[in-house]
Design a protein around this motif. Structure first.
Motif, mmCIF file in Angstrom:
data_model
loop_
_atom_site.group_PDB
_atom_site.id
_atom_site.type_symbol
_atom_site.label_atom_id
_atom_site.label_comp_id
_atom_site.label_asym_id
_atom_site.label_seq_id
_atom_site.Cartn_x
_atom_site.Cartn_y
_atom_site.Cartn_z
ATOM 1 N N UNK A 126 43.185 44.053 35.304
ATOM 2 C CA UNK A 126 43.933 45.369 35.091
ATOM 3 C C UNK A 126 43.338 46.596 35.460
ATOM 4 N N UNK A 127 42.059 46.419 36.079
ATOM 5 C CA UNK A 127 41.253 47.757 36.464
ATOM 6 C C UNK A 127 41.988 47.934 38.081
ATOM 7 N N UNK A 128 42.700 46.924 38.536
ATOM 8 C CA UNK A 128 43.290 47.209 39.833
ATOM 9 C C UNK A 128 44.888 47.499 39.854
ATOM 10 N N UNK A 129 45.275 48.176 40.919
ATOM 11 C CA UNK A 129 46.602 48.453 41.097
ATOM 12 C C UNK A 129 47.363 47.114 41.053
ATOM 13 N N UNK A 130 48.646 46.909 40.311
ATOM 14 C CA UNK A 130 49.451 45.851 40.383
ATOM 15 C C UNK A 130 49.806 45.684 41.824
ATOM 16 N N UNK A 131 49.854 46.503 42.564
ATOM 17 C CA UNK A 131 50.242 46.241 44.132
ATOM 18 C C UNK A 131 49.149 45.477 44.810
ATOM 19 N N UNK A 132 47.856 45.478 44.374
ATOM 20 C CA UNK A 132 46.803 44.807 44.837
ATOM 21 C C UNK A 132 46.846 43.519 44.441
ATOM 22 N N UNK A 133 46.585 43.277 42.991
ATOM 23 C CA UNK A 133 46.483 42.196 42.408
ATOM 24 C C UNK A 133 47.518 41.156 42.630
ATOM 25 N N UNK A 134 48.609 41.691 42.829
ATOM 26 C CA UNK A 134 49.758 40.658 43.130
ATOM 27 C C UNK A 134 49.774 40.183 44.462
ATOM 28 N N UNK A 135 48.929 40.438 45.293
ATOM 29 C CA UNK A 135 48.655 40.143 46.616
ATOM 30 C C UNK A 135 47.625 39.278 46.881
ATOM 31 N N UNK A 136 46.710 38.982 45.751
ATOM 32 C CA UNK A 136 45.509 38.306 45.970
ATOM 33 C C UNK A 136 45.456 37.154 45.114
ATOM 34 N N UNK A 137 44.570 36.197 45.250
ATOM 35 C CA UNK A 137 44.340 35.011 44.475
ATOM 36 C C UNK A 137 43.166 35.543 43.410
ATOM 37 N N UNK A 138 43.540 35.488 42.118
ATOM 38 C CA UNK A 138 42.544 35.882 40.965
ATOM 39 C C UNK A 138 41.698 34.848 40.700
ATOM 40 N N UNK A 139 40.431 35.229 40.688
ATOM 41 C CA UNK A 139 39.367 34.352 39.930
ATOM 42 C C UNK A 139 38.612 34.971 38.838
ATOM 43 N N UNK A 140 38.691 34.489 37.509
ATOM 44 C CA UNK A 140 37.994 35.257 36.591
ATOM 45 C C UNK A 140 36.794 34.528 35.930
ATOM 46 N N UNK A 141 35.826 35.360 36.131
ATOM 47 C CA UNK A 141 34.476 34.812 35.502
ATOM 48 C C UNK A 141 34.207 35.218 33.882
ATOM 49 N N UNK A 142 33.320 34.356 33.354
ATOM 50 C CA UNK A 142 32.962 34.411 32.009
ATOM 51 C C UNK A 142 31.846 35.189 31.740
ATOM 52 N N UNK A 143 31.332 35.667 30.654
ATOM 53 C CA UNK A 143 30.122 36.275 30.336
ATOM 54 C C UNK A 143 29.102 35.069 30.500
ATOM 55 N N UNK A 144 28.039 35.133 30.901
ATOM 56 C CA UNK A 144 27.107 33.947 31.238
ATOM 57 C C UNK A 144 26.306 34.044 29.765
ATOM 58 N N UNK A 145 26.125 32.745 29.398
ATOM 59 C CA UNK A 145 25.353 32.174 28.005
ATOM 60 C C UNK A 145 24.081 32.944 28.032
ATOM 61 N N UNK A 146 23.470 33.458 27.033
ATOM 62 C CA UNK A 146 22.231 34.026 27.038
ATOM 63 C C UNK A 146 21.126 33.056 27.585
ATOM 64 N N UNK A 147 21.082 31.844 27.025
ATOM 65 C CA UNK A 147 20.276 30.805 27.466
ATOM 66 C C UNK A 147 20.103 30.571 28.855
#
Length: 383
Positions: A150-171
Motif C-alpha cells: 500500500x506504500x507503493x503506487x498501484x501502477x507499480x505494485x500491479x506489475x510486480x510479484x509481491x512477497x510479504x515478510x513477517x515481523x521476526x519473533x524476538x527469540x
C-alpha cells in the motif's frame, strides 16, 4: 555460509525464493516487490535472493561461491543497490538505474537492480520507473523493497510479484545477535524485546550502550510527565539526542567509506590522495551530502522514538486487559511506573494516547517541525 544466513524468522519466504532461484529461469518473474515492516529484513532478503540468482549453485552449496560473496559484499558487477540516506529518492538516480538496467550482464546470468525504500519515491519519479518495471530488459530483474504494498503506487505494485515478510519473533532475533555479533544472551534477549523484532534496531541496542540509555531516559521521561514544562523539556532533550546520534552515525559511515576508498585504490591510511582520485574522494565528505544523511538519520531516530513511546501505552493496555502472562511487556524495566499509569488512565484514554502517537508519526512523515510535533505529542500525553 548460506546466502540465507542473514535472514531471520522468514523460513516460508526463504524456502519459496530458494526454490524459485533454483527453478526454470523462463518462469522467473522479472519485477518483484518485497514488503515487510521496518526491521523485518526486506533489504537483506533482496540481497540474498540476488545472490542465489547470480550464483552457479543457486545459493544451495555448502560453501559460498565467488558470485555469492560478491553480491553479499556489494561488489558484484551485475548487482546494483540503490540505498538512500535522503528523505526521497531522486529522479536522476532512477534514470541512472534504468540506463544500467538496459545493459547486458557482464559475468552472471542476470543484471539485478535492488531499490531499497521504493516508497520514498515521489509520484513523478515512480512514473519514470514504471515502463521499465512493466517491460524489463531481457536479462534484468528488479527487486523493489517497501514497508507494504500500500506504500507503493498501484501502477507499480500491479506489475510486480509481491512477497510479504513477517515481523521476526524476538527469540529468533536474539539468537541471531548471539550468533552473528557475539552478544551476551541476556543482553541479546533484552535488545530484541526492546526493538520489538526490528533486527537493525536490536543490533543497535545490543552494541551501543548510549543508544540504549537514551531509550531508557525517554521511557522514564514520558512516565514522569506531569506539566507542560515537562513536555517541552523532554521534546528538547529528544531532538538534541536525535541530532547527536545522527551525527555520530554519519561520521562513522563517512569514515568507513573513506577507508574502503583507500583500500580499493591501494592507499594506506596516511597516504596522500592522488590528484586524479581527489574529486571522487572529496565526494565522500561533501558537506551537503553529509547534511542530507544527518537529516535522514535524525528522522530515523525520531521515528524510533515514536515506536518507544507507543510501546509504553501498548504495555499500559496489556496490563489493563490482564494480558501480561500471554504477550509480556516490552518495557519490563519500568513495570512499576507503567502499572501506576495503567491505574490512572482508563482504557479509552490509553487508546487515545496511541492515536496521538500515530498523529505525530504522520506529521513527521510529512516533514513537520520535529520540535513542535514532539512538544504537541508530549503535551497530549499529560495525565
Amino acid at each position: 555460509m548460506s546466502v540465507w544466513d542473514s535472514i531471520v524468522g522468514q523460513r516460508p519466504v526463504v524456502d519459496m525464493l530458494a526454490a524459485i532461484a533454483a527453478g526454470d529461469p523462463s518462469q522467473l518473474a522479472q519485477s518483484w516487490l518485497i514488503c515487510g515492516p521496518p526491521g523485518s529484513g526486506r533489504s537483506n532478503m533482496a540481497r540474498a535472493f540476488a545472490a542465489a540468482l547470480e550464483s552457479p549453485d543457486h545459493g544451495l552449496g555448502a560453501e559460498p561461491t565467488k558470485a555469492t560473496r560478491e553480491v553479499l559484499a556489494g561488489t558484484h558487477p551485475d548487482v546494483t543497490v540503490l540505498a538512500t540516506n535522503k528523505v526521497t529518492i531522486g529522479i536522476d538516480e532512477v534514470r541512472d538505474l534504468i540506463e544500467k538496467a538496459e545493459q547486458s550482464p557482464s559475468t552472471g546470468p542476470w543484471r539485478i537492480i535492488i531499490i531499497e525504500d521504493v516508497d520514498r519515491m515521489l509520484e513523478r519519479t515512480t512514473n519514470v520507473l514504471l515502463k521499465e518495471i512493466e517491460e524489463p530488459s531481457e536479462r534484468c530483474i528488479w527487486l523493489l523493497c517497501a514497508p507494504s504494498a500500500q506504500d507503493v503506487l498501484p501502477t507499480i505494485r500491479s506489475r510486480t510479484r509481491i512477497v510479504n515478510l513477517a515481523v521476526p519473533p524476538t527469540d529468533a532475533v536474539a539468537d541471531h545477535l548471539v550468533r552473528t555479533e557475539g552478544v551476551d544472551p541476556a543482553l541479546a534477549a533484552q535488545a530484541a524485546r526492546l526493538a520489538e523484532g526490528h533486527i537493525g534496531v536490536a543490533r543497535l541496542y545490543a552494541t551501543d550502550e548510549q543508544v540504549r540509555a537514551d531509550r531508557d531516559e525517554l521511557v522514564a521521561g514520558v512516565l514522569k510527565l506531569a506539566r507542560a514544562s515537562d513536555a517541552v523539556l523532554l521534546a528538547g532533550a529528544l531532538i538534541d539526542s536525535a541530532k547527536a546520534q545522527a551525527e555520530v552515525a554519519v561520521a562513522a559511515q563517512a569514515a568507513r567509506e573513506e577507508a574502503d576508498f583507500r583500500r580499493v585504490n591501494g592507499l594506506g591510511p596516511e597516504d596522500r590522495i592522488p590528484a586524479k582520485l581527489r574529486g571522487a574522494f572529496n565526494q565522500i565528505g561533501k558537506k551537503d551530502e553529509l547534511k542530507r544523511r544527518a537529516t535522514r538519520g535524525s528522522r530515523d531516530v525520531l521515528d524510533r522514538a515514536l515506536n518507544t513511546v507507543a510501546s509504553i501505552y501498548r504495555d499500559v493496555t496489556v496490563l489493563q486487559n490482564g494480558a501480561e502472562a500471554s504477550v509480556g511487556l516490552i518495557n519490563e524495566e519500568h513495570r512499576a511506573a507503567i502499572a501506576r499509569l495503567a491505574g490512572r488512565l482508563d482504557r479509552q484514554a490509553a487508546v487515545a494516547c496511541l492515536d496521538e502517537v500515530a498523529v505525530a508519526r504522520r506529521r513527521l512523515g510529512g516533514n513537520g517541525n520535529p520540535t513542535l510535533l514532539f512538544e504537541a505529542l508530549f503535551c497530549a500525553l499529560l495525565p
